[in-house]
Design a protein around this motif. Sequence first.
Motif, PDB file in Angstrom:
ATOM      1  N   SER A  58     158.915  30.054 105.372  1.00 17.32           N
ATOM      2  CA  SER A  58     158.794  30.854 103.841  1.00 17.32           C
ATOM      3  C   SER A  58     159.958  30.960 102.988  1.00 17.32           C
ATOM      4  O   SER A  58     161.065  30.516 103.566  1.00 17.32           O
ATOM      5  CB  SER A  58     158.649  32.274 104.592  1.00 17.32           C
ATOM      6  OG  SER A  58     159.647  32.980 104.984  1.00 17.32           O
ATOM      7  N   PHE A  59     159.612  30.904 101.913  1.00 13.18           N
ATOM      8  CA  PHE A  59     160.727  30.626 100.715  1.00 13.18           C
ATOM      9  C   PHE A  59     161.922  31.791 100.879  1.00 13.18           C
ATOM     10  O   PHE A  59     162.864  31.302 100.661  1.00 13.18           O
ATOM     11  CB  PHE A  59     159.879  30.591  99.134  1.00 13.18           C
ATOM     12  CG  PHE A  59     160.963  30.158  98.191  1.00 13.18           C
ATOM     13  CD1 PHE A  59     161.129  28.648  98.117  1.00 13.18           C
ATOM     14  CD2 PHE A  59     161.444  31.218  97.299  1.00 13.18           C
ATOM     15  CE1 PHE A  59     162.354  28.400  97.263  1.00 13.18           C
ATOM     16  CE2 PHE A  59     162.288  30.785  96.421  1.00 13.18           C
ATOM     17  CZ  PHE A  59     162.651  29.223  96.341  1.00 13.18           C
ATOM     18  N   ASP A  60     161.161  32.970 101.087  1.00 15.23           N
ATOM     19  CA  ASP A  60     162.441  33.824 100.964  1.00 15.23           C
ATOM     20  C   ASP A  60     162.968  33.907 102.509  1.00 15.23           C
ATOM     21  O   ASP A  60     164.199  34.784 102.599  1.00 15.23           O
ATOM     22  CB  ASP A  60     161.773  35.290 100.663  1.00 15.23           C
ATOM     23  CG  ASP A  60     160.583  35.955 101.475  1.00 15.23           C
ATOM     24  OD1 ASP A  60     160.327  35.089 102.434  1.00 15.23           O
ATOM     25  OD2 ASP A  60     160.193  36.845 101.254  1.00 15.23           O
ATOM     26  N   SER A  76     163.589  22.688  98.537  1.00 17.11           N
ATOM     27  CA  SER A  76     162.187  23.493  98.521  1.00 17.11           C
ATOM     28  C   SER A  76     162.058  23.793  97.110  1.00 17.11           C
ATOM     29  O   SER A  76     161.767  24.976  96.658  1.00 17.11           O
ATOM     30  CB  SER A  76     162.430  24.980  99.374  1.00 17.11           C
ATOM     31  OG  SER A  76     161.127  25.496  99.369  1.00 17.11           O
ATOM     32  N   GLY A  77     162.532  22.632  96.168  1.00 22.48           N
ATOM     33  CA  GLY A  77     162.211  22.948  94.782  1.00 22.48           C
ATOM     34  C   GLY A  77     162.994  24.300  94.278  1.00 22.48           C
ATOM     35  O   GLY A  77     162.638  24.998  93.225  1.00 22.48           O
ATOM     36  N   MET A  78     164.121  24.485  94.949  1.00 22.58           N
ATOM     37  CA  MET A  78     164.950  25.682  94.847  1.00 22.58           C
ATOM     38  C   MET A  78     165.870  25.706  93.596  1.00 22.58           C
ATOM     39  O   MET A  78     166.695  24.718  93.602  1.00 22.58           O
ATOM     40  CB  MET A  78     165.640  26.006  96.084  1.00 22.58           C
ATOM     41  CG  MET A  78     166.508  27.402  95.854  1.00 22.58           C
ATOM     42  SD  MET A  78     167.425  27.498  97.448  1.00 22.58           S
ATOM     43  CE  MET A  78     166.225  28.179  98.637  1.00 22.58           C
ATOM     44  N   THR A  79     165.702  26.570  92.539  1.00 23.01           N
ATOM     45  CA  THR A  79     166.683  26.420  91.579  1.00 23.01           C
ATOM     46  C   THR A  79     167.776  27.028  91.757  1.00 23.01           C
ATOM     47  O   THR A  79     168.155  28.033  92.659  1.00 23.01           O
ATOM     48  CB  THR A  79     165.892  27.481  90.655  1.00 23.01           C
ATOM     49  OG1 THR A  79     164.505  26.947  90.010  1.00 23.01           O
ATOM     50  CG2 THR A  79     166.777  27.671  89.114  1.00 23.01           C
ATOM     51  N   VAL A 123     152.856  35.741  90.801  1.00 25.23           N
ATOM     52  CA  VAL A 123     153.975  34.969  91.191  1.00 25.23           C
ATOM     53  C   VAL A 123     154.269  34.812  92.530  1.00 25.23           C
ATOM     54  O   VAL A 123     153.648  35.486  93.680  1.00 25.23           O
ATOM     55  CB  VAL A 123     155.245  35.831  90.681  1.00 25.23           C
ATOM     56  CG1 VAL A 123     155.217  35.718  89.042  1.00 25.23           C
ATOM     57  CG2 VAL A 123     155.572  36.979  91.222  1.00 25.23           C
ATOM     58  N   GLN A 124     155.049  33.832  93.163  1.00 24.02           N
ATOM     59  CA  GLN A 124     155.598  33.341  94.375  1.00 24.02           C
ATOM     60  C   GLN A 124     156.828  34.392  94.736  1.00 24.02           C
ATOM     61  O   GLN A 124     157.558  34.638  93.538  1.00 24.02           O
ATOM     62  CB  GLN A 124     156.162  32.341  94.761  1.00 24.02           C
ATOM     63  CG  GLN A 124     156.244  32.018  96.519  1.00 24.02           C
ATOM     64  CD  GLN A 124     156.610  30.459  96.681  1.00 24.02           C
ATOM     65  OE1 GLN A 124     156.585  29.557  95.758  1.00 24.02           O
ATOM     66  NE2 GLN A 124     156.533  30.344  97.860  1.00 24.02           N
ATOM     67  N   ILE A 125     156.667  35.232  95.798  1.00 25.42           N
ATOM     68  CA  ILE A 125     157.837  36.120  96.023  1.00 25.42           C
ATOM     69  C   ILE A 125     159.257  35.174  96.050  1.00 25.42           C
ATOM     70  O   ILE A 125     158.994  34.209  96.764  1.00 25.42           O
ATOM     71  CB  ILE A 125     157.654  36.822  97.460  1.00 25.42           C
ATOM     72  CG1 ILE A 125     158.497  37.754  97.760  1.00 25.42           C
ATOM     73  CG2 ILE A 125     157.401  35.738  98.469  1.00 25.42           C
ATOM     74  CD1 ILE A 125     157.935  38.835  98.682  1.00 25.42           C
ATOM     75  N   GLY A 126     160.376  35.938  95.795  1.00 18.52           N
ATOM     76  CA  GLY A 126     161.441  35.380  95.969  1.00 18.52           C
ATOM     77  C   GLY A 126     161.885  34.227  95.000  1.00 18.52           C
ATOM     78  O   GLY A 126     162.819  33.765  95.051  1.00 18.52           O
ATOM     79  N   THR A 127     161.060  34.053  93.831  1.00 18.91           N
ATOM     80  CA  THR A 127     161.245  32.885  92.994  1.00 18.91           C
ATOM     81  C   THR A 127     161.996  33.343  91.578  1.00 18.91           C
ATOM     82  O   THR A 127     161.650  34.221  91.332  1.00 18.91           O
ATOM     83  CB  THR A 127     160.028  31.997  92.867  1.00 18.91           C
ATOM     84  OG1 THR A 127     159.075  33.124  92.227  1.00 18.91           O
ATOM     85  CG2 THR A 127     159.410  31.546  93.914  1.00 18.91           C
ATOM     86  N   THR A 128     162.231  32.427  90.896  1.00 18.15           N
ATOM     87  CA  THR A 128     162.900  32.505  89.527  1.00 18.15           C
ATOM     88  C   THR A 128     161.600  33.052  88.679  1.00 18.15           C
ATOM     89  O   THR A 128     161.792  33.681  87.690  1.00 18.15           O
ATOM     90  CB  THR A 128     163.318  31.268  88.876  1.00 18.15           C
ATOM     91  OG1 THR A 128     162.428  30.250  89.271  1.00 18.15           O
ATOM     92  CG2 THR A 128     164.411  31.000  89.656  1.00 18.15           C
ATOM     93  N   SER A 190     164.939  26.559  81.523  1.00 13.76           N
ATOM     94  CA  SER A 190     165.586  25.528  81.964  1.00 13.76           C
ATOM     95  C   SER A 190     166.247  25.450  83.187  1.00 13.76           C
ATOM     96  O   SER A 190     167.242  26.277  83.389  1.00 13.76           O
ATOM     97  CB  SER A 190     166.486  24.527  80.949  1.00 13.76           C
ATOM     98  OG  SER A 190     166.932  23.440  81.304  1.00 13.76           O
ATOM     99  N   GLU A 191     165.643  24.967  84.373  1.00 18.75           N
ATOM    100  CA  GLU A 191     166.239  25.120  85.730  1.00 18.75           C
ATOM    101  C   GLU A 191     166.630  23.736  86.318  1.00 18.75           C
ATOM    102  O   GLU A 191     165.869  22.940  86.116  1.00 18.75           O
ATOM    103  CB  GLU A 191     165.214  25.918  86.455  1.00 18.75           C
ATOM    104  CG  GLU A 191     164.861  27.274  85.644  1.00 18.75           C
ATOM    105  CD  GLU A 191     163.910  28.180  86.680  1.00 18.75           C
ATOM    106  OE1 GLU A 191     163.815  27.773  87.738  1.00 18.75           O
ATOM    107  OE2 GLU A 191     163.241  29.058  86.039  1.00 18.75           O
ATOM    108  N   ASP A 192     167.798  23.892  87.192  1.00 15.81           N
ATOM    109  CA  ASP A 192     168.132  22.736  87.990  1.00 15.81           C
ATOM    110  C   ASP A 192     167.640  22.756  89.668  1.00 15.81           C
ATOM    111  O   ASP A 192     168.070  24.317  90.035  1.00 15.81           O
ATOM    112  CB  ASP A 192     169.632  22.373  87.839  1.00 15.81           C
ATOM    113  CG  ASP A 192     170.002  21.863  86.263  1.00 15.81           C
ATOM    114  OD1 ASP A 192     169.138  20.928  86.172  1.00 15.81           O
ATOM    115  OD2 ASP A 192     170.834  22.098  85.922  1.00 15.81           O
TER     116      ASP A 192
HETATM  117  N1  ARG Z   1     162.167  27.127  91.485  1.00 15.10           N
HETATM  118  C1  ARG Z   1     161.693  28.286  91.728  1.00 15.10           C
HETATM  119  C2  ARG Z   1     162.729  29.022  92.597  1.00 15.10           C
HETATM  120  O1  ARG Z   1     163.775  28.406  92.897  1.00 15.10           O
HETATM  121  C3  ARG Z   1     160.651  28.236  92.720  1.00 15.10           C
HETATM  122  C4  ARG Z   1     160.663  27.342  94.107  1.00 15.10           C
HETATM  123  C5  ARG Z   1     159.626  27.665  95.053  1.00 15.10           C
HETATM  124  N2  ARG Z   1     159.577  26.471  96.093  1.00 15.10           N
HETATM  125  C6  ARG Z   1     158.624  26.370  97.001  1.00 15.10           C
HETATM  126  N3  ARG Z   1     158.762  25.413  97.708  1.00 15.10           N
HETATM  127  N4  ARG Z   1     157.624  27.454  97.255  1.00 15.10           N
HETATM  128  O2  ARG Z   1     162.954  30.159  92.640  1.00 15.10           O
END
Ligand code: ARG
Length: 231
Positions: A58-60, A76-79, A123-128, A190-192
């Motif tokens: 899970s993301f969080d 995880s596409g994590m900013t 939105v997805q929990i815990g995300t930007t 704009s996110e990295d």
């Molecule tokens: N980039 C966003 C963040 O860091 C969303 C990342 C969600 N990643 C995922 N694998 N669900 O908060």
Amino acid sequence: GGQQQAGQAKVLRAAGEATFAPFEFQDEKTNELTGFDVDLIKAIGKQMGYEVQYQNQSFDGLIPALDSGNIDIAISGMTITSERAQKVNFSKPYYKSGLTILVKKDDDSIKGFKDLAGKNIAVQIGTTGSMEAKKIPDAKVREFNSAAEAIMELKAGGVDAVVNDMPVNEYYLVQSGGQEAKSVGERLTSEDYGIATAKKNTELNEKINKALDELKQNGEYEKIYVKWFGV
Ligand code: ARG
């Protein structure tokens, strides 16, 4: 560090929330986890002399899993945010991203972020995306465990909009044929994206940065990028 030995190969345990195509998701044919992040971290591991095992988490739960040593790497596409950077080490940026809005195809009332005031947003929990949506005046923000579920709620008519990472929104629109939803407005942020490792494991972070540099120099990063995003 938490690196384990499995037979002869040195193993790194990586994880991500794997319903986030094209970064990490389950291949419908093979059932394997696949995507840009999965290919990239496997290539980074190989460059370092490790086998990488990638698991869904899970993301969080990713940062806690790094802290407890249950995983070695979160990709995880994590900013990269300053708040997260207090808890984990981030690699150099490996992908440029940002947030956009999805609305229903027939909705002409929302043309950009300013039109989201007072709306129902998924939105997805815990995300930007969640953090930004919560700044919108009078918006009712509903948090889902995955971006995929947030998008399903939009399709089901339960919310007016989804705030989520642009490359994931675009991939969804292409894959779904764009019949039910559309992207509106400019990119909000704009996110990295960065690869996260445990705060105490600075050596692993350094090795990842070195491997990432090498993959950029030898063309391997480019190959993986083109595979998932085209030219
Ligand atoms: N980039 C966003 C963040 O860091 C969303 C990342 C969600 N990643 C995922 N694998 N669900 O908060």
